[in-house]
Design a protein around this motif. Structure first.
Motif, mmCIF file in Angstrom:
data_model
loop_
_atom_site.group_PDB
_atom_site.id
_atom_site.type_symbol
_atom_site.label_atom_id
_atom_site.label_comp_id
_atom_site.label_asym_id
_atom_site.label_seq_id
_atom_site.Cartn_x
_atom_site.Cartn_y
_atom_site.Cartn_z
ATOM 1 N N THR A 74 0.855 -1.190 0.000
ATOM 2 C CA THR A 74 0.000 0.000 0.000
ATOM 3 C C THR A 74 0.891 1.241 0.000
ATOM 4 O O THR A 74 1.964 1.245 0.594
ATOM 5 N N GLY A 75 0.408 2.278 -0.655
ATOM 6 C CA GLY A 75 1.195 3.499 -0.786
ATOM 7 C C GLY A 75 1.327 4.291 0.493
ATOM 8 O O GLY A 75 2.300 5.002 0.687
ATOM 9 N N LEU A 76 0.329 4.170 1.403
ATOM 10 C CA LEU A 76 0.360 4.976 2.626
ATOM 11 C C LEU A 76 0.886 4.202 3.830
ATOM 12 O O LEU A 76 0.938 4.735 4.938
ATOM 13 N N GLY A 77 1.263 2.949 3.622
ATOM 14 C CA GLY A 77 1.709 2.102 4.740
ATOM 15 C C GLY A 77 2.926 2.666 5.445
ATOM 16 O O GLY A 77 3.150 2.409 6.627
ATOM 17 N N ASN A 78 3.747 3.453 4.736
ATOM 18 C CA ASN A 78 5.005 3.950 5.324
ATOM 19 C C ASN A 78 4.921 5.412 5.773
ATOM 20 O O ASN A 78 5.932 5.999 6.112
ATOM 21 N N SER A 79 3.719 5.996 5.784
ATOM 22 C CA SER A 79 3.670 7.429 6.130
ATOM 23 C C SER A 79 3.419 7.670 7.621
ATOM 24 O O SER A 79 2.992 6.777 8.341
ATOM 25 N N PRO A 94 6.810 0.080 7.731
ATOM 26 C CA PRO A 94 7.946 0.994 7.520
ATOM 27 C C PRO A 94 8.808 0.586 6.321
ATOM 28 O O PRO A 94 8.895 -0.599 5.993
ATOM 29 N N ASN A 95 9.443 1.578 5.729
ATOM 30 C CA ASN A 95 10.393 1.309 4.648
ATOM 31 C C ASN A 95 11.425 0.294 5.125
ATOM 32 O O ASN A 95 11.762 0.234 6.297
ATOM 33 N N ASN A 96 11.947 -0.458 4.215
ATOM 34 C CA ASN A 96 13.050 -1.411 4.440
ATOM 35 C C ASN A 96 12.675 -2.681 5.205
ATOM 36 O O ASN A 96 13.497 -3.569 5.338
ATOM 37 N N SER A 117 9.299 -3.733 4.528
ATOM 38 C CA SER A 117 7.952 -3.935 3.989
ATOM 39 C C SER A 117 7.987 -4.367 2.520
ATOM 40 O O SER A 117 9.002 -4.874 2.039
ATOM 41 N N HIS A 118 6.877 -4.150 1.821
ATOM 42 C CA HIS A 118 6.673 -4.773 0.507
ATOM 43 C C HIS A 118 7.820 -4.593 -0.473
ATOM 44 O O HIS A 118 8.214 -5.548 -1.156
ATOM 45 N N GLN A 119 8.400 -3.365 -0.529
ATOM 46 C CA GLN A 119 9.472 -3.138 -1.512
ATOM 47 C C GLN A 119 10.667 -4.051 -1.221
ATOM 48 O O GLN A 119 11.248 -4.644 -2.122
ATOM 49 N N PHE A 130 2.860 -5.042 -6.842
ATOM 50 C CA PHE A 130 1.805 -4.047 -7.033
ATOM 51 C C PHE A 130 1.813 -3.115 -5.828
ATOM 52 O O PHE A 130 2.063 -3.566 -4.708
ATOM 53 N N VAL A 131 1.538 -1.836 -6.060
ATOM 54 C CA VAL A 131 1.337 -0.920 -4.935
ATOM 55 C C VAL A 131 0.014 -0.191 -5.163
ATOM 56 O O VAL A 131 -0.180 0.449 -6.207
ATOM 57 N N ILE A 132 -0.875 -0.323 -4.194
ATOM 58 C CA ILE A 132 -2.155 0.383 -4.253
ATOM 59 C C ILE A 132 -1.883 1.744 -3.623
ATOM 60 O O ILE A 132 -1.910 1.910 -2.404
HETATM 61 C C1 LIG Z 1 6.600 5.183 0.764
HETATM 62 O O1 LIG Z 1 6.678 4.118 -0.160
HETATM 63 C C2 LIG Z 1 6.528 4.507 -1.506
HETATM 64 C C3 LIG Z 1 6.564 3.265 -2.353
HETATM 65 O O2 LIG Z 1 5.619 2.377 -1.944
HETATM 66 C C4 LIG Z 1 7.631 5.479 -1.890
HETATM 67 O O3 LIG Z 1 7.445 5.891 -3.231
HETATM 68 C C5 LIG Z 1 7.617 6.665 -0.959
HETATM 69 O O4 LIG Z 1 8.720 7.485 -1.223
HETATM 70 C C6 LIG Z 1 7.669 6.210 0.494
HETATM 71 N N1 LIG Z 1 7.444 7.326 1.386
HETATM 72 C C7 LIG Z 1 8.281 7.658 2.340
HETATM 73 C C8 LIG Z 1 7.860 8.781 3.223
HETATM 74 O O5 LIG Z 1 9.343 7.069 2.515
#
Ligand SMILES: *[C@@H]1O[C@H](CO)[C@@H](O)[C@H](O)[C@H]1NC(C)=O
Ligand SMILES: *[C@@H]1O[C@H](CO)[C@@H](O)[C@H](O)[C@H]1NC(C)=O
Length: 354
Positions: free
Chosen positions: A234-239, A245-247, A249-251, A263-265
């Motif tokens: 999800t696009g807002l999962g890391n906000s 959180p980044n690193n 999670s999905h990516q 896929f990213v919603i």
């Molecule tokens: C959150 O993840 C998206 C990709 O899913 C990325 O493009 C974006 O920069 C990330 N946001 C933050 C605040 O790191």
């Protein structure tokens, strides 16, 4: 303890009211964009499928048979159907995903989801390894027993196809699904996995604070996964308060797959596939803690469920048309969708069915 629950219920009550109002206000927000319902009409995966489906069939734990309680949602029509095994997220219940399960079952899948967390009378927090072991025990129990459960629920001619067994999970459960597919369960998995779906998988709070067993290696393409894989984030999962959180999670999960689609919603948050009306106070609390779009959750479920169905149809029914259409043109989805893929599994594992 009782006071704590009362306080929690009050907080939850207020959140729920705020939450449902915010949902009403936001209806127009997503409908203004280009991803209108009508665009996705030719892709049937994003709409409810042809099958009638059961309500949640609740199967209670009974000693070791079954070893944990779980729910089943099945098509009602006679037939042989692939199975989607689904592991819920942190402190959630399997029942909080009933709308998503019904959507997927309507496309001809039997969904089985164990319950690995208990909130009452006291929350139990099993270790992640324990959760994975318990999920494995439920999966192993199914081949000899799922048919009988269906029979007992007036579905005598509905047959699960254990040659088409997809394993999936959300959040912490997404990591569990990867751990099972990578053979990290102490309870040896005896059921054969034929596909893996990670839904906003989360490996811990940060790379230095991960739950054991460690799945992520921080080496790209390091996962030895013999089955088709897709990772849906999800696009807002890391906000703000990062629920994914980044690193961790999905990516990162995608990076470590050798072959996978991703896929990213984009416009939705980590918890927005849950049911519109949640009964479980902890599920509501978890859900309001994560960043939300306040867009219609039904749109999120159709997008997520549709991608899952398209992916499974590709490998279980030899029908990859819609999956490839989405990869080629993600704006066919009901809401903004990012796609990428690497490697290619081909169409070999075709467990086609009547
Ligand atoms: C959150 O993840 C998206 C990709 O899913 C990325 O493009 C974006 O920069 C990330 N946001 C933050 C605040 O790191
Ligand atoms: C952690 O995430 C950030 C943002 O997504 C990325 O730029 C960075 O390369 C990642 N670090 C590692 C070690 O993967």
């Amino acid at each position: 303890m009782a006071n704590l629950w009362v306080a929690l219920l009050l907080i939850v009550g207020v959140f729920t009211i705020v939450h449902s109002q915010a949902h009403q206000y936001s209806q127009t927000f997503l409908e203004e964009n280009n991803y209108h319902d009508s665009i996705s009409e030719d892709l049937t995966v994003f709409n409810k499928g042809k099958n009638q489906v059961t309500n949640l069939i609740k199967v209670p734990k009974k000693g070791s048979s079954p070893p944990e309680s779980f729910v089943v949602v099945s098509p009602k029509e006679d037939g042989v159907y692939p199975i989607l095994f689904f592991i819920h997220g942190t402190m959630l219940t399997n029942e909080a995903y009933s709308e998503l399960f019904k959507f997927i079952a309507s496309h001809g899948f039997i969904v089985v989801a164990p319950k690995l967390f208990r909130a009452f009378p006291l929350p139990s927090l099993p270790s992640h390894q324990d959760e994975i072991n318990r999920a494995a025990a439920v999966a192993n129990w199914l081949p000899s027993n799922l048919q009988k459960i269906l029979q007992n629920n007036k579905l005598a001619n509905v047959q699960p196809n254990f040659n088409s067994f997809a394993i999936s999970g959300h959040s912490r459960g997404g990591k569990s699904a990867f751990a099972l597919a990578l053979g990290m369960s102490e309870t040896k998995l005896t059921v054969k996995i034929s596909a893996l779906i990670g839904i906003d998988p989360v490996a811990g709070a940060s790379p230095d604070d991960r739950t054991k067993p460690y799945v992520l290696t921080y080496h790209d393409n390091s996962f030895k996964l013999p089955v088709p894989v897709t990772v849906i984030g999800t696009g807002l999962g890391n906000s703000t308060i990062p629920c994914a959180p980044n690193n961790v999670s999905h990516q990162q999960f995608y990076n470590e797959c050798k072959k996978s689609s991703h896929f990213v919603i984009n416009k939705y948050g980590h918890m927005e596939m849950l049911d519109d009306f949640l009964l479980d106070p902890l599920a509501i609390t978890m859900s309001v803690m994560c960043k939300q779009s306040f867009g219609p959750k039904a749109t999120m479920r159709r997008t997520l469920g549709g991608v899952m169905v398209a992916f499974m149809n590709t490998y279980f029914r030899g029908d990859g048309g819609q999956y490839h259409a989405i990869m080629a043109n993600p704006s066919l989805a009901p809401t903004k969708l990012f796609v990428e893929e690497k490697g290619n599994f081909g169409f070999a594992p075709n467990h086609a069915q009547a």
